[in-house]
Design a protein around this motif. Structure first.
Motif, short mmCIF file in Angstrom:
data_model
loop_
_atom_site.label_atom_id
_atom_site.label_comp_id
_atom_site.label_asym_id
_atom_site.label_seq_id
_atom_site.Cartn_x
_atom_site.Cartn_y
_atom_site.Cartn_z
N HIS A 45 -19.07 -3.87 2.44
CA HIS A 45 -18.54 -3.80 3.81
C HIS A 45 -19.69 -3.41 4.74
N ASP A 46 -20.17 -4.37 5.49
CA ASP A 46 -21.29 -4.11 6.40
C ASP A 46 -20.84 -3.18 7.52
N PRO A 47 -21.62 -2.13 7.84
CA PRO A 47 -21.22 -1.20 8.90
C PRO A 47 -21.04 -1.87 10.26
N ASN A 48 -21.70 -2.98 10.47
CA ASN A 48 -21.61 -3.67 11.75
C ASN A 48 -20.65 -4.85 11.72
N GLY A 49 -19.78 -4.85 10.72
CA GLY A 49 -18.75 -5.89 10.66
C GLY A 49 -18.99 -6.89 9.56
N GLY A 50 -17.91 -7.30 8.91
CA GLY A 50 -18.00 -8.31 7.87
C GLY A 50 -17.95 -7.71 6.48
N SER A 51 -17.20 -8.36 5.60
CA SER A 51 -17.12 -7.95 4.20
C SER A 51 -17.52 -9.13 3.33
N TYR A 52 -18.21 -8.83 2.23
CA TYR A 52 -18.73 -9.88 1.38
C TYR A 52 -18.44 -9.57 -0.08
N LYS A 53 -17.81 -10.53 -0.74
CA LYS A 53 -17.68 -10.45 -2.19
C LYS A 53 -19.02 -10.84 -2.80
N LEU A 54 -19.58 -9.98 -3.63
CA LEU A 54 -20.90 -10.24 -4.20
C LEU A 54 -20.75 -10.79 -5.62
N HIS A 55 -21.25 -12.01 -5.80
CA HIS A 55 -21.29 -12.62 -7.13
C HIS A 55 -22.20 -11.78 -8.02
N TYR A 56 -21.92 -11.78 -9.33
CA TYR A 56 -22.69 -10.92 -10.22
C TYR A 56 -24.18 -11.27 -10.24
N THR A 57 -24.53 -12.49 -9.82
CA THR A 57 -25.96 -12.85 -9.74
C THR A 57 -26.62 -12.29 -8.48
N ARG A 58 -25.83 -11.73 -7.56
CA ARG A 58 -26.36 -11.25 -6.28
C ARG A 58 -26.34 -9.73 -6.14
N VAL A 59 -25.99 -9.02 -7.18
CA VAL A 59 -25.92 -7.56 -7.05
C VAL A 59 -26.32 -6.88 -8.36
N MET A 60 -27.01 -5.76 -8.22
CA MET A 60 -27.31 -4.87 -9.35
C MET A 60 -26.72 -3.51 -9.01
N PHE A 61 -26.11 -2.85 -9.97
CA PHE A 61 -25.53 -1.54 -9.69
C PHE A 61 -25.48 -0.71 -10.97
N ALA A 62 -25.51 0.59 -10.79
CA ALA A 62 -25.50 1.51 -11.93
C ALA A 62 -24.98 2.86 -11.47
N SER A 63 -24.49 3.66 -12.42
CA SER A 63 -24.06 5.02 -12.13
C SER A 63 -24.37 5.89 -13.34
N GLN A 64 -24.50 7.19 -13.11
CA GLN A 64 -24.73 8.14 -14.20
C GLN A 64 -23.39 8.59 -14.77
N MET A 65 -23.31 8.67 -16.09
CA MET A 65 -22.09 9.07 -16.78
C MET A 65 -20.88 8.28 -16.27
N PRO A 66 -20.89 6.95 -16.36
CA PRO A 66 -19.77 6.16 -15.86
C PRO A 66 -18.46 6.53 -16.54
N SER A 67 -17.40 6.59 -15.75
CA SER A 67 -16.09 6.99 -16.25
C SER A 67 -15.54 5.95 -17.21
N GLY A 68 -14.85 6.43 -18.25
CA GLY A 68 -14.19 5.54 -19.19
C GLY A 68 -12.82 5.10 -18.73
N SER A 69 -12.35 5.67 -17.60
CA SER A 69 -11.04 5.31 -17.07
C SER A 69 -11.12 3.91 -16.45
N GLN A 70 -10.24 3.03 -16.88
CA GLN A 70 -10.28 1.65 -16.41
C GLN A 70 -10.13 1.56 -14.90
N GLU A 71 -9.29 2.40 -14.33
CA GLU A 71 -9.03 2.31 -12.89
C GLU A 71 -10.19 2.79 -12.04
N MET A 72 -11.17 3.47 -12.64
CA MET A 72 -12.30 3.98 -11.87
C MET A 72 -13.46 2.99 -11.79
N HIS A 73 -13.42 1.90 -12.54
CA HIS A 73 -14.43 0.84 -12.46
C HIS A 73 -15.85 1.36 -12.67
#
Length: 239
Positions: free
Chosen positions: A173-201
């Motif tokens: 969600h761009d702060p200046n307007g507009g939302s974009y679905k990011l294809h998996y080839t267009r985004v990298m993401f990571a978190s520390q100790m990712p939750s095992g709860s399915q609803e937390m993604h």
């Protein structure tokens, strides 16, 4: 126009972020203006308000800010190397060198790899939602990248929503307007100790979250000593 400038222009034009084109005119997020929650240092896990409070909190504690800086400094200086598909083919070697140079010099819209990876590492260590990066390339912004990626740029974690869709795992969600679905080839993401709860993604539990009470204790001690030694006025109750 030099080749490097033309490449940066293509990267900015292909990015989904308004800041890539100098349109970063939005003010502070409402969440950044909210005060801490009564009865606790930060909000309970997990909420976007909590991540906003974590971002504010670690900058107030010298020990914690120093630790975050040290982590950023060490990780961004680790050298990386692009392996060619076949080291015996000169064209493959040349292509690998070109990609390495592009990542080092053109990341974060020309600010370089150091700036990009410092932001990525900071989000990874300080907020539970984790760190996000846009992989910039040609093609429909709502679809897969066409051809070789043009560059990478940091995405503000506060603007990224995780989904359960493996094809479009993040919505930006761009702060200046507009939302974009990011294809998996267009985004990298990571978190520390990712939750095992399915609803937390796979939202995680960051380094700052894991030491927040100890850090607050150090901050309280520093404030107490400053009050005792006279560098700040004593806190008093007003009746």
């Amino acid at each position: 126009m030099p080749a490097s400038d033309a490449r940066l222009k293509d990267t900015r034009d292909a990015s989904i972020q308004s800041r890539a084109r100098g349109d970063d005119s939005g003010g502070l997020s409402l969440l950044m203006l909210l005060g801490p929650v009564a009865g606790g240092i930060v909000s309970p896990w997990w909420s976007r308000r909590r991540d906003s409070e974590l971002r504010r909190f670690w900058r107030q504690v010298d020990h914690l800010a120093g630790a975050v800086y040290t982590m950023e400094s060490r990780l961004k200086t680790i050298p990386f190397h692009i392996e060619p598909q076949d080291m015996n083919i000169r064209a493959h070697m040349k292509q690998a060198d070109q990609i390495s140079a592009a990542l080092m010099d053109d990341s974060e819209f020309g600010q370089g790899w150091d700036v990009f990876y410092s932001k990525f590492t900071e989000d990874l260590c300080t907020v539970d939602n984790g760190a996000f990066a846009e992989v910039i390339g040609e093609g429909d912004p709502d679809g897969p990248i066409m051809g070789r990626p043009l560059g990478v740029a940091h995405l503000d974690s506060a603007c990224c929503w995780r989904t359960s869709d493996p094809e479009f795992p993040v919505v930006f969600h761009d702060p200046n307007g507009g939302s974009y679905k990011l294809h998996y080839t267009r985004v990298m993401f990571a978190s520390q100790m990712p939750s095992g709860s399915q609803e937390m993604h796979s939202i995680g539990f960051s380094a700052v979250s894991r030491c927040i009470n100890v850090a607050q204790n150090l901050l309280d001690i520093a404030i107490y000593r400053q009050e005792k030694f006279g560098s700040r006025p004593h806190r008093k109750m007003i009746v």
